[in-house]
Write a protein that holds these residues in place. Sequence first.
Motif, short mmCIF file in Angstrom:
data_model
loop_
_atom_site.label_atom_id
_atom_site.label_comp_id
_atom_site.label_asym_id
_atom_site.label_seq_id
_atom_site.Cartn_x
_atom_site.Cartn_y
_atom_site.Cartn_z
N THR A 1 90.30 3.17 -48.93
CA THR A 1 89.59 2.43 -47.88
C THR A 1 88.36 1.73 -48.44
O THR A 1 88.10 0.57 -48.13
CB THR A 1 89.20 3.39 -46.75
OG1 THR A 1 90.37 4.07 -46.31
CG2 THR A 1 88.61 2.64 -45.59
N TRP B 1 92.48 3.90 -43.92
CA TRP B 1 91.69 3.92 -42.69
C TRP B 1 92.48 4.60 -41.56
O TRP B 1 91.93 5.39 -40.81
CB TRP B 1 91.31 2.48 -42.32
CG TRP B 1 90.55 2.35 -41.06
CD1 TRP B 1 89.21 2.57 -40.87
CD2 TRP B 1 91.07 1.96 -39.78
NE1 TRP B 1 88.87 2.33 -39.57
CE2 TRP B 1 89.99 1.95 -38.89
CE3 TRP B 1 92.33 1.61 -39.33
CZ2 TRP B 1 90.15 1.62 -37.55
CZ3 TRP B 1 92.49 1.27 -38.01
CH2 TRP B 1 91.40 1.27 -37.13
N ARG B 2 93.78 4.25 -41.46
CA ARG B 2 94.62 4.85 -40.42
C ARG B 2 94.76 6.36 -40.65
O ARG B 2 94.74 7.15 -39.70
CB ARG B 2 95.98 4.19 -40.40
CG ARG B 2 96.76 4.56 -39.16
CD ARG B 2 98.09 3.89 -39.13
NE ARG B 2 98.91 4.55 -40.14
CZ ARG B 2 100.02 4.04 -40.64
NH1 ARG B 2 100.42 2.86 -40.26
NH2 ARG B 2 100.71 4.69 -41.54
N VAL C 1 90.32 -6.77 -42.86
CA VAL C 1 91.72 -6.95 -43.26
C VAL C 1 92.28 -8.21 -42.62
O VAL C 1 92.95 -9.01 -43.28
CB VAL C 1 92.55 -5.71 -42.89
CG1 VAL C 1 94.03 -5.97 -43.06
CG2 VAL C 1 92.13 -4.52 -43.75
N LEU D 1 93.89 -0.36 -45.34
CA LEU D 1 94.19 -0.12 -43.94
C LEU D 1 95.01 1.15 -43.76
O LEU D 1 94.82 1.88 -42.77
CB LEU D 1 94.93 -1.32 -43.36
CG LEU D 1 95.03 -1.40 -41.85
CD1 LEU D 1 93.65 -1.44 -41.21
CD2 LEU D 1 95.81 -2.63 -41.45
N ARG D 2 95.88 1.44 -44.71
CA ARG D 2 96.62 2.71 -44.68
C ARG D 2 95.68 3.90 -44.76
O ARG D 2 95.82 4.88 -44.02
CB ARG D 2 97.61 2.78 -45.85
CG ARG D 2 98.81 1.90 -45.70
CD ARG D 2 99.74 1.94 -46.92
NE ARG D 2 99.90 3.24 -47.52
CZ ARG D 2 99.60 3.51 -48.81
NH1 ARG D 2 99.15 2.58 -49.61
NH2 ARG D 2 99.79 4.71 -49.29
N LEU E 1 86.65 -2.32 -40.98
CA LEU E 1 87.78 -2.56 -41.89
C LEU E 1 88.92 -3.35 -41.25
O LEU E 1 89.43 -4.28 -41.88
CB LEU E 1 88.30 -1.24 -42.46
CG LEU E 1 89.40 -1.43 -43.50
CD1 LEU E 1 88.80 -1.99 -44.77
CD2 LEU E 1 90.11 -0.16 -43.77
N PRO E 2 89.33 -3.07 -40.00
CA PRO E 2 90.41 -3.90 -39.43
C PRO E 2 90.04 -5.38 -39.33
O PRO E 2 90.87 -6.25 -39.59
CB PRO E 2 90.64 -3.28 -38.05
CG PRO E 2 90.18 -1.88 -38.19
CD PRO E 2 89.03 -1.93 -39.14
#
Length: 142
Positions: free
Chosen positions: A26, A135-136, A84, A132-133, A80-81
Amino acid sequence: MTTDGSVQPHGLWPRVRDRESAIYVTRMAGLPTFLLGISYVLGPYLESQIFDLRSGIEILVGALLILTGLRIRSGKLGLLPFSVAMVLLHALGRVLWAWMFVRNGYEPEMTAAFLTMSLMQVLTSLLMISGLRGWRWLKNNP
């Protein structure tokens, strides 16, 4: 190696297995955001164009991306989203621009340059999606 003896994840697409690897991937997503912001800020200066409203907006967007990238790198992951989305939209625009050059048969030097930039955009996109992975994973596993 980290303090507990495990190996630090590396590469464009590391596996997200635990909290440490999720934080690592992240935070790495902040780097392309920061670099894209620098390119937006320096763009009007390097093009030596007359400064107008477009240049001002470009510099403002660049400053916003620089601050967002620095916040992500420091561990504040709420933006972050947004980051991205901005970087992927930029990458898509660059790839479509390069495709236009190839399709219209421009001179080979320009076509090669735009294809190289497209490759860089694909690598940047991989790094952002990997972030993003992570972060999720952090959102689903508090």
